[in-house]
Scaffold this active site. Sequence first.
Site, PDB file in Angstrom:
ATOM      1  N   LYS A 178      23.315  27.640  38.864  1.00 52.16           N
ATOM      2  CA  LYS A 178      22.686  28.973  38.932  1.00 52.16           C
ATOM      3  C   LYS A 178      23.551  29.930  39.737  1.00 52.16           C
ATOM      4  O   LYS A 178      23.624  31.118  39.423  1.00 52.16           O
ATOM      5  CB  LYS A 178      21.306  28.845  39.592  1.00 52.16           C
ATOM      6  N   ASN A 179      24.207  29.403  40.767  1.00 49.54           N
ATOM      7  CA  ASN A 179      24.960  30.303  41.641  1.00 49.54           C
ATOM      8  C   ASN A 179      26.426  30.458  41.244  1.00 49.54           C
ATOM      9  O   ASN A 179      27.224  30.991  42.002  1.00 49.54           O
ATOM     10  CB  ASN A 179      24.797  29.872  43.103  1.00 49.54           C
ATOM     11  N   CYS A 210      14.963  36.226  46.282  1.00 49.07           N
ATOM     12  CA  CYS A 210      13.897  35.544  47.026  1.00 49.07           C
ATOM     13  C   CYS A 210      13.693  36.157  48.405  1.00 49.07           C
ATOM     14  O   CYS A 210      14.646  36.588  49.049  1.00 49.07           O
ATOM     15  CB  CYS A 210      14.260  34.071  47.189  1.00 49.07           C
ATOM     16  N   ASP A 238      19.977  25.724  50.758  1.00 45.59           N
ATOM     17  CA  ASP A 238      19.127  25.499  49.579  1.00 45.59           C
ATOM     18  C   ASP A 238      18.707  24.037  49.422  1.00 45.59           C
ATOM     19  O   ASP A 238      17.868  23.720  48.599  1.00 45.59           O
ATOM     20  CB  ASP A 238      19.869  25.959  48.319  1.00 45.59           C
TER      21      ASP A 238
HETATM   22  N1  EPU Z   1      24.379  38.787  54.830  1.00 43.52           N
HETATM   23  C1  EPU Z   1      24.462  39.958  55.537  1.00 43.52           C
HETATM   24  N2  EPU Z   1      24.987  41.067  54.928  1.00 43.52           N
HETATM   25  C2  EPU Z   1      25.435  41.042  53.630  1.00 43.52           C
HETATM   26  C3  EPU Z   1      25.354  39.826  52.899  1.00 43.52           C
HETATM   27  C4  EPU Z   1      24.822  38.708  53.527  1.00 43.52           C
HETATM   28  O1  EPU Z   1      24.047  40.003  56.702  1.00 43.52           O
HETATM   29  O2  EPU Z   1      25.895  42.072  53.131  1.00 43.52           O
HETATM   30  C5  EPU Z   1      23.769  37.593  55.448  1.00 43.52           C
HETATM   31  C6  EPU Z   1      22.474  37.181  54.744  1.00 43.52           C
HETATM   32  O3  EPU Z   1      21.384  37.943  55.168  1.00 43.52           O
HETATM   33  C7  EPU Z   1      22.355  35.717  55.092  1.00 43.52           C
HETATM   34  C8  EPU Z   1      23.823  35.279  55.166  1.00 43.52           C
HETATM   35  O4  EPU Z   1      24.613  36.469  55.290  1.00 43.52           O
HETATM   36  O5  EPU Z   1      21.763  35.574  56.350  1.00 43.52           O
HETATM   37  C9  EPU Z   1      24.297  34.489  53.979  1.00 43.52           C
HETATM   38  O6  EPU Z   1      24.107  35.231  52.790  1.00 43.52           O
HETATM   39  P1  EPU Z   1      25.093  35.073  51.544  1.00 43.52           P
HETATM   40  O7  EPU Z   1      25.704  36.396  51.263  1.00 43.52           O
HETATM   41  O8  EPU Z   1      25.987  33.919  51.806  1.00 43.52           O
HETATM   42  O9  EPU Z   1      24.085  34.697  50.413  1.00 43.52           O
HETATM   43  P2  EPU Z   1      23.947  35.286  48.952  1.00 43.52           P
HETATM   44  O10 EPU Z   1      25.289  35.473  48.339  1.00 43.52           O
HETATM   45  O11 EPU Z   1      23.006  36.433  48.953  1.00 43.52           O
HETATM   46  C10 EPU Z   1      23.975  32.955  47.756  1.00 43.52           C
HETATM   47  C11 EPU Z   1      23.025  32.242  46.853  1.00 43.52           C
HETATM   48  C12 EPU Z   1      21.847  31.731  47.658  1.00 43.52           C
HETATM   49  C13 EPU Z   1      22.365  30.791  48.739  1.00 43.52           C
HETATM   50  C14 EPU Z   1      23.391  31.530  49.602  1.00 43.52           C
HETATM   51  C15 EPU Z   1      24.022  30.621  50.647  1.00 43.52           C
HETATM   52  C16 EPU Z   1      23.305  33.366  44.761  1.00 43.52           C
HETATM   53  C17 EPU Z   1      22.732  34.235  43.723  1.00 43.52           C
HETATM   54  N3  EPU Z   1      22.553  33.145  45.825  1.00 43.52           N
HETATM   55  O12 EPU Z   1      23.241  34.068  48.257  1.00 43.52           O
HETATM   56  O13 EPU Z   1      21.039  30.998  46.762  1.00 43.52           O
HETATM   57  O14 EPU Z   1      21.289  30.365  49.528  1.00 43.52           O
HETATM   58  O15 EPU Z   1      24.428  32.065  48.786  1.00 43.52           O
HETATM   59  O16 EPU Z   1      24.666  29.537  50.037  1.00 43.52           O
HETATM   60  O17 EPU Z   1      24.404  32.825  44.605  1.00 43.52           O
HETATM   61  C18 EPU Z   1      19.072  30.221  45.818  1.00 43.52           C
HETATM   62  O18 EPU Z   1      19.809  29.731  44.948  1.00 43.52           O
HETATM   63  O19 EPU Z   1      17.841  29.997  45.887  1.00 43.52           O
HETATM   64  C19 EPU Z   1      19.670  31.093  46.816  1.00 43.52           C
HETATM   65  C20 EPU Z   1      18.962  31.852  47.646  1.00 43.52           C
END
Ligand code: EPU
Length: 439
Positions: free
Chosen positions: A24-25, A122, A312
């Site tokens: 998914k990611n 989410c 996750d």
């Molecule tokens: N963060 C910031 N500012 C930003 C971006 C992120 O402060 O501009 C913070 C977030 O708030 C969080 C941390 O950095 O505390 C990590 O966020 P990250 O950017 O790594 O997560 P994401 O890219 O939004 C993806 C996955 C998530 C998974 C995380 C960590 C996707 C679509 N989502 O999210 O997956 O938990 O990486 O591995 O790829 C899920 O699959 O259920 C899911 C939530």
Amino acid sequence: MDARVMRVEGGRPLEGAVAVRGAKNLAPKAMVASLLGRTPSVLTNVPAIRDVEVVSGLLGIHGVAVEWDDAGGMIRLDPANVDSAKIADISLHAGSSRIPILLCGPLLHRLGEAFIPNLGGCAIGGRPINYHLEILRRFGAHVDKEPDGMKLTAPEGLRGTQIELEYPSVGATEQTLLTAVLAEGITELRGAAVEPEILDLVAVLQKMGAIISTETDRVIRIEGVDSLYGFTHTAMPDRIEAASWAAAALATSGSITVLGARQPDMMTFLNYFRKIGGAFEVSDEGIRFFRANGELSSIALETGVHPGFMTDWQQPIVVALTQAEGLSIIHETVYEQRFGFTTALRRMGATIQLYPNCLGGLPCRFGAKNYQHSAVVSGPTPLRAAEIDIPDLRGGFSHVIAALAASGTSSIRGIELIDRGYEHFAEKLAALGARTWRE
Ligand code: EPU
């Protein structure tokens, strides 16, 4: 039929085999990358999930010809006629996903402008986008907030830059990669996330003609090129789904073979799985998960960025820990509010206390901020059926695992949140002998 409530009859071990589809990611992000190519791209092992639908829709309204071959999970994306989309059409995707923000760089390269709808995703924390905006500005983009979303322009084109992330964000790393590959000159990203899904995206981009080197200490260097072409790629398997089924085998005392699961992507998970009292057999087809000798043991664990224990994986493993002997400590360091799902587990009979302190590990970003981001689970506690409202994707899957391990029949509302990230979820449960039905 109202598809949003699932009834789950618990108390029987899950036994059998399920196949994981593509991650998914990764899959939706590879689809976004297709916008950067001059020729069509083909992605296989694509899961039929919500984020894939959202990206198909957004690419479609921007002129990408999207063709599906459902049987093989194959999608062909032809970007020959990319064009601006109507804001009204883009806004239909508002609140649907977090992926749309990754279209910024590719659309700016193709069209010189982009409009991104307000994001969804989410509810597991604030989920800010400050890193994304800062990165795009560094490349030379102008970002204007509008009522329906965000308008971006790049009157002077996008230029390579130096970026240092204060936290190795997955999304921010992907934003940098998808923008830097066609930006003029060199981009150096420090503090990058290095999750296997990111390396799979790097592989996709390299197939397209990009020049990217992943160096030691979270440094990624990208040399911008003038043009890219399409890719043919098979999405890596979903290691989050694989771990969720593994946790279900532990919690229900069952035996589940996860076809397609890959050991190298799950090393950290497998170590903890073994420490809890799980056993696994790795074969060329996948991994079989089961209990080693009946009893489960408590552990201390901390979630973190790769190569740490994925955030996750946390929720499904917490359900298994309700059946482990003694006190387990879990410190969530990636999202500040990822224990919402434990409220329902407590109603089902679990003993779980939440704390704002950083328990059992080093202080994290959330320590001084009063977020309930540590949990202590005391077990084993028998679980009983309940009526549950699903809070988010991973929390929801965990509720289903808990319901399968519980005595009685549970009623789970909001099941569409699970459909969003787990393909053929109900069919897979049925294949494992679970008794579930939708009302
Ligand atoms: N963060 C910031 N500012 C930003 C971006 C992120 O402060 O501009 C913070 C977030 O708030 C969080 C941390 O950095 O505390 C990590 O966020 P990250 O950017 O790594 O997560 P994401 O890219 O939004 C993806 C996955 C998530 C998974 C995380 C960590 C996707 C679509 N989502 O999210 O997956 O938990 O990486 O591995 O790829 C899920 O699959 O259920 C899911 C939530």
